[in-house]
Design a protein around this motif. Sequence first.
Motif, short mmCIF file in Angstrom:
data_model
loop_
_atom_site.label_atom_id
_atom_site.label_comp_id
_atom_site.label_asym_id
_atom_site.label_seq_id
_atom_site.Cartn_x
_atom_site.Cartn_y
_atom_site.Cartn_z
N ALA A 206 19.77 20.50 52.95
CA ALA A 206 18.68 19.53 52.92
C ALA A 206 19.20 18.15 52.51
CB ALA A 206 17.59 20.00 51.97
N VAL A 207 20.08 18.12 51.49
CA VAL A 207 20.63 16.84 51.03
C VAL A 207 21.44 16.18 52.14
CG1 VAL A 207 22.26 15.80 49.42
CG2 VAL A 207 20.61 17.49 48.60
N TYR A 208 22.25 16.99 52.82
CA TYR A 208 23.11 16.43 53.86
C TYR A 208 22.28 15.85 55.00
CZ TYR A 208 26.12 16.30 57.97
OH TYR A 208 26.77 15.89 59.10
N PHE A 209 21.36 16.69 55.54
CA PHE A 209 20.57 16.21 56.67
C PHE A 209 19.62 15.08 56.25
CE2 PHE A 209 21.48 20.56 58.27
CZ PHE A 209 22.14 20.19 59.42
N GLY A 210 19.13 15.13 55.01
CA GLY A 210 18.25 14.07 54.55
C GLY A 210 18.97 12.73 54.46
N ILE A 211 20.13 12.74 53.83
CA ILE A 211 20.90 11.48 53.69
C ILE A 211 21.30 10.96 55.06
CG2 ILE A 211 23.06 10.52 52.84
CD1 ILE A 211 22.85 12.40 50.45
N ARG A 239 15.17 12.54 64.11
CA ARG A 239 13.97 13.26 63.69
C ARG A 239 14.30 14.75 63.38
NH1 ARG A 239 9.72 10.98 68.28
NH2 ARG A 239 9.45 8.90 67.36
N THR A 240 15.20 15.33 64.19
CA THR A 240 15.60 16.73 63.94
C THR A 240 16.29 16.86 62.60
OG1 THR A 240 15.84 17.13 66.32
CG2 THR A 240 16.96 18.66 64.82
N LYS A 241 17.14 15.92 62.26
CA LYS A 241 17.84 15.98 60.98
C LYS A 241 16.87 15.87 59.82
CE LYS A 241 22.18 14.17 62.80
NZ LYS A 241 23.15 13.04 62.83
N LEU A 242 15.89 14.96 59.96
CA LEU A 242 14.90 14.83 58.89
C LEU A 242 14.04 16.09 58.76
CD1 LEU A 242 13.75 11.12 59.51
CD2 LEU A 242 15.25 11.99 57.69
N LEU A 243 13.74 16.75 59.93
CA LEU A 243 12.97 17.99 59.89
C LEU A 243 13.77 19.11 59.20
CD1 LEU A 243 10.49 19.63 60.69
CD2 LEU A 243 11.57 20.06 62.93
N LEU A 244 15.07 19.18 59.53
CA LEU A 244 15.92 20.19 58.88
C LEU A 244 16.03 19.93 57.39
CD1 LEU A 244 18.81 20.53 61.51
CD2 LEU A 244 16.97 22.18 61.02
N ALA A 245 16.05 18.67 57.00
CA ALA A 245 16.09 18.35 55.58
C ALA A 245 14.84 18.85 54.87
CB ALA A 245 16.26 16.85 55.39
N ASP A 246 13.66 18.65 55.52
CA ASP A 246 12.40 19.13 54.93
C ASP A 246 12.39 20.66 54.82
OD1 ASP A 246 11.54 16.55 54.73
OD2 ASP A 246 10.40 16.58 56.63
N ILE A 247 12.85 21.34 55.90
CA ILE A 247 12.88 22.81 55.87
C ILE A 247 13.83 23.33 54.81
CG2 ILE A 247 13.49 24.88 57.20
CD1 ILE A 247 12.54 23.38 59.71
N GLY A 248 15.03 22.73 54.75
CA GLY A 248 16.01 23.14 53.74
C GLY A 248 15.50 22.93 52.34
N GLY A 249 14.79 21.83 52.13
CA GLY A 249 14.24 21.58 50.80
C GLY A 249 13.22 22.64 50.42
N GLY A 250 12.36 23.02 51.40
CA GLY A 250 11.36 24.06 51.12
C GLY A 250 12.01 25.41 50.80
#
Length: 297
Positions: A206-211, A239-250
Amino acid sequence: MTKRSVLVSALGCIACLFAPSAAAQSKEQCAAAAEQGQKLRDEKKLVETRGKFLLCASESCPAVVRKDCVNWLSDVDSRTPSVVFRAQTAGARTLSAVRVIVDGQRLIEGLDGRAISMDPGMHKVRFESEGRAPVEQTVVINERERNRAVMATFEDEAASSERGSSRERDSSASSVPPPPAGSSGGGGRTAAFILGGVGLLAAGGAVYFGITGLQETRDYHDGCAKTKNCAGSDVDGTRTKLLLADIGGGVALVSLGVATYLFIRSGSTPKNEARNTPHIALSPIRGGAMAGIDGAW
């Protein structure tokens, strides 16, 4: 002629009628014994062979058969080995009340020092004495070997009784059921560590894809967004990276939460063990977050 003389004559005639049949049967027995003896001799069963040759070497057998059987009997006698079984205690005290079993068959019920004829080859010998553990050994008897000594040494009765008591104690100890596997809370801690590892991986992703997503978003705002010529594929990737960041965080939040619950629930951990248990920690940093695990091993 008197009745008595008539009766004697009749019995004599009956004997004459059956005499040829008895003589023929004796010849057949002699021939069969000679044939069986030769077969047993080839199979190295010399003890049984001797009995067959003794039969066909008797005076009632035909001279031709008797002559061969006498020669064969002499050869078998010279080849048949003999064994003297002996037994003693560990203290060198001679034992006589000993049963000897050879190849699963009882051979001797008591030792008297006499030599016993045996077939050559490998034999399994078992010595049994009342109140003592049996002694087993494998011996190889060679042809023409005479008075071969086969010795068994039994443990003293005291030592045998002590060993039996030791086996009983070991058996009693092994029958005590082990404590339940989950009584120390190790299963809960193991599950907590596994979920904690999953949470860490999810948090790292999540950190990686979010940053990465946020950085690309700023680049779009400072670059192609001003000229409105941003490529659709680039925008979709961000947008996909931000979505993966949200999923990883959850996933990280749920996994670490459940791991924390399981770890606290298995709270029977001793203090010194608790100090050595790894701890999961999340720390915010500029532009994201940092996950870590610390502890002593």
